[in-house]
Motif scaffolding. Sequence first.
Motif: not given
Length: 351
Positions: A38-64
């Motif tokens: 289940a992948i949130n595309v909007r926040s599930s916290r607080g009043p509905v009018e404050n449920r904005l979300i921020e995202y990042l997609i990395i297409h060539d991630i290199k990390h331990p």
Amino acid sequence: MKNYGVLKGTAVEYKRDDDNDPHSELLMKVQGVSFRIAINVRSSRGPVENRLIEYLIIHDIKHPIVDRARELPEGWNNLKDGVKDDAAIDYIRSNIFRATDMKPITDLAPGPNNDLFEFVEDLLQRAINEEGAVVYAFGERWGPEQDKKDQYFDFLPGNGVHLIHMNQGGAGDGKNTYSDGALIIDFPKSGRASALFLKFQNQVWHTDDKDATPIDNAPAVPVVTIPDTGNIDPWPVVPADSPYRLARIIAAMVNPRNDDAGREFVTILNTSDQTLDLTNWRILDQQDKADTISGSLEPGEANIFRLSGSGAQLSNKGGTITLINSQGLKVDGVAYTKAAAKAEGRPIVFS
């Protein structure tokens, strides 16, 4: 959080729900067993009018973390922390990306290629289409629910992973470090991995190392309210007075020739418009061992800070480097892989 870990398996199908708590629902299979992610595309916290979300997609991630996840067996793997497990994710402490890399977005918007549903589903469709693609779903597991069919894909027993997002720095979070959710997908044809990271707008970027609760008086962005009609203007992800806007780690000598002690160094650049007083700033390694630094940097100036050998130590097997200011707030952080540290006597350069 009851249990935190990563599910390693294969993407099969996705569906879009349209209720007041919208998710992109992914069906995964692991050795014939079904799981719903289940992948949130909007926040599930607080009043509905404050449920904005921020995202990042990395297409060539290199990390331990990616290297370690590849070594895990298929199925569900419990994780505890980023030091003992290596694969556990913490948006603040793992240094996978910078806070300023994240982008504000709405779950739905008129037109093509401009909302989170579309970006998430494009990534999921690639995972489904490419033979041999491996999905790593980081979050909290639920189930198996022996007498309850899955509400979206109708399999029994109900089973899955949720909290595929940042899980600290806000109300209702699990209050643990190294317990953040994410989706990483290995694409064998290109030899690259892509990653999705999600954060609710009411979560903050400075949390306590013990329980991941917000640090008092640390800079934070005011919560934006969703208007009744019209488009939402982009909101700031990081406040203007954030320590994240002061300096960057731009290079490090991780694998010097001869003995490492006293020869490792970190290069720091002042990215602000003010002179930085570095008195009692610290450089931390992945084990949180620290070297205290001093001096000053003019705007645009960079300098080398040599490590003593008795504090922070930069492992040649991959690790993290974190810069903390005198108030104990993170300024910047980077990570490097074992492959990046292989070249002896050559600094690693960070973008």
